[in-house]
Design an enzyme around this catalytic site. Structure first.
Site, PDB file in Angstrom:
ATOM      1  N   LYS A  30       0.833  -1.215   0.000  1.00 28.01           N
ATOM      2  CA  LYS A  30       0.000   0.000   0.000  1.00 28.01           C
ATOM      3  C   LYS A  30       0.865   1.262   0.000  1.00 28.01           C
ATOM      4  O   LYS A  30       0.648   2.176  -0.785  1.00 28.01           O
ATOM      5  CB  LYS A  30      -0.926   0.024   1.239  1.00 28.01           C
ATOM      6  CG  LYS A  30      -1.829  -1.196   1.335  1.00 28.01           C
ATOM      7  CD  LYS A  30      -2.730  -1.149   2.555  1.00 28.01           C
ATOM      8  CE  LYS A  30      -1.999  -1.166   3.881  1.00 28.01           C
ATOM      9  NZ  LYS A  30      -1.257  -2.421   4.173  1.00 28.01           N
ATOM     10  N   ARG A  58      12.022  -5.125   4.593  1.00 30.31           N
ATOM     11  CA  ARG A  58      11.694  -3.702   4.376  1.00 30.31           C
ATOM     12  C   ARG A  58      12.656  -2.798   5.145  1.00 30.31           C
ATOM     13  O   ARG A  58      13.006  -3.048   6.290  1.00 30.31           O
ATOM     14  CB  ARG A  58      10.265  -3.415   4.843  1.00 30.31           C
ATOM     15  CG  ARG A  58       9.962  -1.918   4.853  1.00 30.31           C
ATOM     16  CD  ARG A  58       8.505  -1.597   4.982  1.00 30.31           C
ATOM     17  NE  ARG A  58       7.854  -2.236   6.099  1.00 30.31           N
ATOM     18  CZ  ARG A  58       6.540  -2.310   6.230  1.00 30.31           C
ATOM     19  NH1 ARG A  58       5.748  -1.801   5.298  1.00 30.31           N
ATOM     20  NH2 ARG A  58       6.013  -2.892   7.275  1.00 30.31           N
ATOM     21  N   ARG A 112      11.343  -0.878  10.850  1.00 32.46           N
ATOM     22  CA  ARG A 112      10.275  -0.485  11.766  1.00 32.46           C
ATOM     23  C   ARG A 112      10.250  -1.390  12.996  1.00 32.46           C
ATOM     24  O   ARG A 112      10.508  -2.587  12.886  1.00 32.46           O
ATOM     25  CB  ARG A 112       8.921  -0.575  11.053  1.00 32.46           C
ATOM     26  CG  ARG A 112       8.548   0.692  10.360  1.00 32.46           C
ATOM     27  CD  ARG A 112       7.374   0.584   9.458  1.00 32.46           C
ATOM     28  NE  ARG A 112       6.215  -0.133   9.973  1.00 32.46           N
ATOM     29  CZ  ARG A 112       5.073  -0.248   9.301  1.00 32.46           C
ATOM     30  NH1 ARG A 112       4.951   0.321   8.108  1.00 32.46           N
ATOM     31  NH2 ARG A 112       4.070  -0.916   9.798  1.00 32.46           N
TER      32      ARG A 112
HETATM   33  P1  AP5 Z   1       4.884  -1.563   1.822  1.00 35.37           P
HETATM   34  O1  AP5 Z   1       4.488  -0.752   0.635  1.00 35.37           O
HETATM   35  O2  AP5 Z   1       5.640  -0.885   2.914  1.00 35.37           O
HETATM   36  O3  AP5 Z   1       3.600  -2.351   2.406  1.00 35.37           O
HETATM   37  P2  AP5 Z   1       2.319  -1.810   3.151  1.00 35.37           P
HETATM   38  O4  AP5 Z   1       1.125  -2.496   2.568  1.00 35.37           O
HETATM   39  O5  AP5 Z   1       2.272  -0.309   3.181  1.00 35.37           O
HETATM   40  O6  AP5 Z   1       2.605  -2.429   4.587  1.00 35.37           O
HETATM   41  P3  AP5 Z   1       2.560  -1.849   6.045  1.00 35.37           P
HETATM   42  O7  AP5 Z   1       3.286  -2.846   6.902  1.00 35.37           O
HETATM   43  O8  AP5 Z   1       3.034  -0.417   6.118  1.00 35.37           O
HETATM   44  O9  AP5 Z   1       1.035  -1.884   6.347  1.00 35.37           O
HETATM   45  P4  AP5 Z   1       0.347  -1.900   7.664  1.00 35.37           P
HETATM   46  O10 AP5 Z   1      -1.027  -1.645   7.208  1.00 35.37           O
HETATM   47  O11 AP5 Z   1       0.552  -3.083   8.522  1.00 35.37           O
HETATM   48  O12 AP5 Z   1       1.103  -0.745   8.510  1.00 35.37           O
HETATM   49  P5  AP5 Z   1       0.696   0.731   8.923  1.00 35.37           P
HETATM   50  O13 AP5 Z   1       1.948   1.534   8.919  1.00 35.37           O
HETATM   51  O14 AP5 Z   1      -0.471   1.220   8.169  1.00 35.37           O
HETATM   52  O15 AP5 Z   1       5.726  -2.826   1.277  1.00 35.37           O
HETATM   53  C1  AP5 Z   1       6.291  -3.760   2.166  1.00 35.37           C
HETATM   54  C2  AP5 Z   1       7.688  -4.213   1.624  1.00 35.37           C
HETATM   55  O16 AP5 Z   1       7.510  -4.936   0.402  1.00 35.37           O
HETATM   56  C3  AP5 Z   1       8.636  -3.039   1.275  1.00 35.37           C
HETATM   57  O17 AP5 Z   1       9.946  -3.420   1.610  1.00 35.37           O
HETATM   58  C4  AP5 Z   1       8.489  -2.873  -0.255  1.00 35.37           C
HETATM   59  O18 AP5 Z   1       9.692  -2.406  -0.839  1.00 35.37           O
HETATM   60  C5  AP5 Z   1       8.177  -4.300  -0.700  1.00 35.37           C
HETATM   61  N1  AP5 Z   1       7.225  -4.348  -1.812  1.00 35.37           N
HETATM   62  C6  AP5 Z   1       6.110  -3.571  -1.968  1.00 35.37           C
HETATM   63  N2  AP5 Z   1       5.447  -3.923  -3.081  1.00 35.37           N
HETATM   64  C7  AP5 Z   1       6.136  -4.963  -3.629  1.00 35.37           C
HETATM   65  C8  AP5 Z   1       5.952  -5.774  -4.793  1.00 35.37           C
HETATM   66  N3  AP5 Z   1       4.872  -5.579  -5.595  1.00 35.37           N
HETATM   67  N4  AP5 Z   1       6.845  -6.753  -5.040  1.00 35.37           N
HETATM   68  C9  AP5 Z   1       7.911  -6.963  -4.197  1.00 35.37           C
HETATM   69  N5  AP5 Z   1       8.161  -6.214  -3.096  1.00 35.37           N
HETATM   70  C10 AP5 Z   1       7.282  -5.225  -2.815  1.00 35.37           C
HETATM   71  O19 AP5 Z   1       0.197   0.497  10.436  1.00 35.37           O
HETATM   72  C11 AP5 Z   1       1.094   0.197  11.477  1.00 35.37           C
HETATM   73  C12 AP5 Z   1       0.341   0.157  12.802  1.00 35.37           C
HETATM   74  O20 AP5 Z   1      -0.261   1.438  13.089  1.00 35.37           O
HETATM   75  C13 AP5 Z   1      -0.828  -0.821  12.888  1.00 35.37           C
HETATM   76  O21 AP5 Z   1      -0.405  -2.136  13.213  1.00 35.37           O
HETATM   77  C14 AP5 Z   1      -1.682  -0.184  13.993  1.00 35.37           C
HETATM   78  O22 AP5 Z   1      -1.165  -0.447  15.274  1.00 35.37           O
HETATM   79  C15 AP5 Z   1      -1.536   1.290  13.717  1.00 35.37           C
HETATM   80  N6  AP5 Z   1      -2.583   1.815  12.807  1.00 35.37           N
HETATM   81  C16 AP5 Z   1      -2.393   2.300  11.551  1.00 35.37           C
HETATM   82  N7  AP5 Z   1      -3.568   2.685  11.019  1.00 35.37           N
HETATM   83  C17 AP5 Z   1      -4.521   2.435  11.944  1.00 35.37           C
HETATM   84  C18 AP5 Z   1      -5.932   2.600  11.971  1.00 35.37           C
HETATM   85  N8  AP5 Z   1      -6.608   3.111  10.931  1.00 35.37           N
HETATM   86  N9  AP5 Z   1      -6.608   2.210  13.083  1.00 35.37           N
HETATM   87  C19 AP5 Z   1      -5.958   1.701  14.135  1.00 35.37           C
HETATM   88  N10 AP5 Z   1      -4.620   1.511  14.186  1.00 35.37           N
HETATM   89  C20 AP5 Z   1      -3.899   1.876  13.092  1.00 35.37           C
END
Ligand code: AP5
Length: 223
Positions: free
Chosen positions: A16, A130, A162
């Site tokens: 994402k 990552r 992270r």
């Molecule tokens: P990346 O693009 O970083 O993946 P992502 O889907 O953004 O993954 P996240 O881990 O950031 O999502 P998340 O939803 O768990 O975390 P968030 O920060 O929102 O890609 C991942 C890796 O793969 C990278 O190394 C990239 O280079 C590689 N890659 C990408 N695409 C690729 C491809 N097509 N092929 C090969 N490699 C690829 O949330 C973190 C925490 O915050 C949550 O756990 C929660 O505690 C809190 N939080 C956030 N939002 C909320 C909410 N709305 N409500 C409550 N708590 C929340």
């Protein structure tokens, strides 16, 4: 031009943030990433950050009461007036209801909810490799490495991992995703807003598919 109010859905590590970075450049939409907002609050040790940290470290969702107001306020800011790209929000049905109500109240509407899917073994491998630059730019040690190992291409700063990217926390985040966020797939499908994308493809292929879908939506909005 019509507003593009978009949501990115998908499990942790589906891509994402990677896609949001590319799409922001294409369409000039602000990338509103709840995870980034929360991590910045943790780093700055604000009240929000102190409260959010314990949930994030445990791989749990931050309570809706903490995060919803922050995001609804953010999408009302000037730079989001012509549209936004939400990454990581909504993540529960309650968050989706709050977003829908807030958007309707201001006479706006959602344009699309884009689901990027990938199986657990793929996302665990991605997340373990990552690395993140100071600028927020996302790398992967094998799939998208920086030019110089461990350094951000943009400013040469050290890349970091992270805190919540340890494998056991990732498994927990995946379980939380299945339980609390996956119901949003049917939610947005029922509203006719869902589009599905195969996140196992390479980043530029996924990007091309999503970009084409947004261009189509843009044309439909203009008719
Ligand atoms: P990346 O693009 O970083 O993946 P992502 O889907 O953004 O993954 P996240 O881990 O950031 O999502 P998340 O939803 O768990 O975390 P968030 O920060 O929102 O890609 C991942 C890796 O793969 C990278 O190394 C990239 O280079 C590689 N890659 C990408 N695409 C690729 C491809 N097509 N092929 C090969 N490699 C690829 O949330 C973190 C925490 O915050 C949550 O756990 C929660 O505690 C809190 N939080 C956030 N939002 C909320 C909410 N709305 N409500 C409550 N708590 C929340």
């Amino acid at each position: 031009m019509a507003e593009l109010n978009l949501i990115l859905l998908g499990p942790p590590g589906a891509g994402k943030g990677t896609q949001a970075g590319l799409l922001t450049e294409d369409f000039g939409l602000p990338h509103i990433a709840t995870g980034d907002i929360l991590r910045a609050a943790v780093a700055a040790q604000t009240e929000l950050g102190k409260e959010a940290k314990r949930y994030m470290d445990a791989g749990e969702l931050v309570p809706d009461s903490i995060i919803t107001g922050v995001i609804l306020d953010r999408i009302g800011q000037d730079d989001a007036r012509d549209g936004f790209l939400l990454d990581g929000f909504p993540r529960t049905v309650d968050q989706a209801d709050s977003l829908g109500a807030a958007i309707e109240q201001t006479g706006r509407r959602l344009t699309g909810a884009f689901l990027i899917s990938a199986p657990d073994d793929v996302v665990v491998k991605r997340i373990s490799g990552r690395r993140i630059g100071k600028s927020g730019r996302i790398y992967h040690v094998d799939f998208d490495p920086p030019k110089v190992a461990g350094k951000d291409d943009d400013d040469g700063s050290e890349l970091v991992q992270r805190d919540d990217d340890r494998e056991e926390t990732v498994r927990k985040r995946l379980a939380v995703y299945r339980r609390q966020t996956e119901p949003l797939i049917a939610y947005y499908d029922d509203l006719g807003l869902l589009r599905r994308f195969d996140g196992t493809l390479g980043p530029s292929e996924v990007h091309a598919h999503i970009r084409a879908a947004i261009s189509t939506l843009q044309r439909e909005e203009e008719i």
